[in-house]
Design a protein around this motif. Structure first.
Motif, PDB file in Angstrom:
ATOM      1  N   GLU A 119       0.825  -1.201   0.000  1.00 55.19           N
ATOM      2  CA  GLU A 119       0.000   0.000   0.000  1.00 55.19           C
ATOM      3  C   GLU A 119       0.862   1.255   0.000  1.00 55.19           C
ATOM      4  OE1 GLU A 119      -3.552   2.068   2.665  1.00 55.19           O
ATOM      5  OE2 GLU A 119      -2.395   0.373   3.430  1.00 55.19           O
ATOM      6  N   ASP A 123      -0.155   2.717  -3.516  1.00 56.13           N
ATOM      7  CA  ASP A 123      -1.374   3.514  -3.413  1.00 56.13           C
ATOM      8  C   ASP A 123      -1.178   5.006  -3.692  1.00 56.13           C
ATOM      9  OD1 ASP A 123      -4.289   3.382  -2.620  1.00 56.13           O
ATOM     10  OD2 ASP A 123      -3.574   4.896  -1.202  1.00 56.13           O
ATOM     11  N   PRO A 124      -0.136   5.685  -3.188  1.00 55.30           N
ATOM     12  CA  PRO A 124      -0.009   7.115  -3.505  1.00 55.30           C
ATOM     13  C   PRO A 124       0.079   7.401  -5.002  1.00 55.30           C
ATOM     14  CG  PRO A 124       1.416   6.528  -1.675  1.00 55.30           C
ATOM     15  CD  PRO A 124       0.903   5.246  -2.235  1.00 55.30           C
ATOM     16  N   GLN A 127      -3.340   6.835  -6.638  1.00 57.04           N
ATOM     17  CA  GLN A 127      -4.285   7.903  -6.329  1.00 57.04           C
ATOM     18  C   GLN A 127      -3.989   9.153  -7.154  1.00 57.04           C
ATOM     19  OE1 GLN A 127      -6.970   7.431  -4.656  1.00 57.04           O
ATOM     20  NE2 GLN A 127      -6.381   5.362  -4.040  1.00 57.04           N
ATOM     21  N   ARG A 130      -5.253   8.366 -10.602  1.00 55.31           N
ATOM     22  CA  ARG A 130      -6.711   8.384 -10.630  1.00 55.31           C
ATOM     23  C   ARG A 130      -7.252   9.810 -10.638  1.00 55.31           C
ATOM     24  NH1 ARG A 130     -10.927   8.297  -7.024  1.00 55.31           N
ATOM     25  NH2 ARG A 130      -9.499   8.582  -5.272  1.00 55.31           N
ATOM     26  N   ALA A 131      -6.526  10.727 -10.001  1.00 50.48           N
ATOM     27  CA  ALA A 131      -6.983  12.111  -9.935  1.00 50.48           C
ATOM     28  C   ALA A 131      -6.752  12.867 -11.236  1.00 50.48           C
ATOM     29  CB  ALA A 131      -6.285  12.835  -8.786  1.00 50.48           C
ATOM     30  N   ALA A 162      -7.038   2.544 -13.444  1.00 48.32           N
ATOM     31  CA  ALA A 162      -7.414   3.174 -12.174  1.00 48.32           C
ATOM     32  C   ALA A 162      -8.689   2.579 -11.572  1.00 48.32           C
ATOM     33  CB  ALA A 162      -7.551   4.686 -12.356  1.00 48.32           C
ATOM     34  N   ALA A 166      -8.755   0.520  -7.915  1.00 49.35           N
ATOM     35  CA  ALA A 166      -9.520   1.015  -6.769  1.00 49.35           C
ATOM     36  C   ALA A 166     -10.488  -0.044  -6.246  1.00 49.35           C
ATOM     37  CB  ALA A 166     -10.279   2.291  -7.167  1.00 49.35           C
TER      38      ALA A 166
END
Length: 284
Positions: A119, A123-124, A127, A130-131, A162, A166
């Protein structure tokens, strides 16, 4: 004195005193014909409204082509062989891109969901990805890969990775800890634990992610096929826009709608085969 003489008398039940039949607690499925009619009712009503508006002149044909004009455009594409050629080109690009994006998102989601180290590493970055709207990456990808097929496949893959990550991450994190501990107590190694316990338990989230990925990838396909290509449904949309052929524009929209329906039906069939118990949870 007999013991039976102290027992309470059982009342004599006549024919009208039968026990009431218990209510059925299971799921009652509608007849297939009625279910199909309900599913088709709204699309058919929209088609009838469109046909009525075009036939009465309520809708200007220059704004929205009539259904006969769209059917004629379909006949033209079929007669020239362009429809099969464009569909094959779009399907190849979408299949390669979705396969790459779904595989990457699934692997990264499982890795981030299984361990704190995964993670922290994955994960960073996911994210951040995804943004960022994937359409904003088009100029950068063109400078990296040109406008050939590699650019199109990479763009579709990025659009799919993405959502798959998620939902897979949430599905893996939602696995019951006691179930994992029980599987480890039975001697399952890490690989078998992932393949036989964690992924099957997270399957509802993974299939939902697949449905979203396939829908979003259509947007990536349209954007990719409008740049540097001479085949594909997105290219047909560009031609229709240049020559202001509203009949071809509407036809392309209907083709994408049919593709989306076929994808949804395929995933529903997979859900019924892989998770038959979920059918009983639907309210009828």
């Amino acid at each position: 004195m007999s013991v039976l003489s102290n027992a309470p008398a059982v009342p004599d039940t006549g024919p009208g005193d039968d026990l009431e039949r218990p209510a059925f607690l299971g799921a009652r499925r509608r007849p297939p014909a009625l279910s199909l009619a309900l599913r088709l009712s709204v699309p058919l009503a929209a088609l009838a409204l469109w046909w009525w508006g075009a036939g009465t002149g309520f809708v200007d044909p220059a704004v929205l082509s009539t259904p006969p004009d769209v059917l004629q455009a379909l006949r033209e594409l079929v007669a020239t062989g362009q429809l099969s050629e464009f569909l094959a080109a779009s399907f190849t690009r979408a299949a390669l891109g979705v396969a790459a994006g779904v595989t990457a998102g699934l692997v990264l989601g499982v890795a981030a969901g299984l361990s704190a180290l995964g993670e922290e590493l994955v994960d960073p970055s996911m994210q951040i990805l995804r943004a960022v709207p994937f359409l904003a990456l088009v100029p950068l990808f063109i400078s990296w890969f040109g406008v050939d097929e590699t650019f199109k496949v990479v763009l579709i893959a990025v659009s799919a990775v993405a959502p798959m990550y998620a939902y897979t991450y949430l599905g893996v994190r939602g696995v019951d800890r006691k179930l994992v501990e029980a599987a480890r107590g039975l001697g399952l190694g890490r690989a078998r634990l992932v393949a036989e316990v964690i992924v099957p338990t997270a399957l509802p989230s993974i299939l939902m992610a697949l449905r979203i990925c396939l829908s979003v990838s259509l947007t990536g396909l349209i954007a990719a096929e409008q740049i540097g290509t001479t085949a594909g449904i997105g290219y047909l949309v560009t031609l229709a826009q240049q020559y202001y052929r509203t009949d071809y524009m509407v036809l392309c929209i209907l083709i994408y709608a049919v593709i989306g329906i076929v994808i949804d039906l395929a995933i529903r069939l997979a859900e019924r085969r892989l998770m038959p118990w979920r059918a009983h949870a639907a309210a009828r």
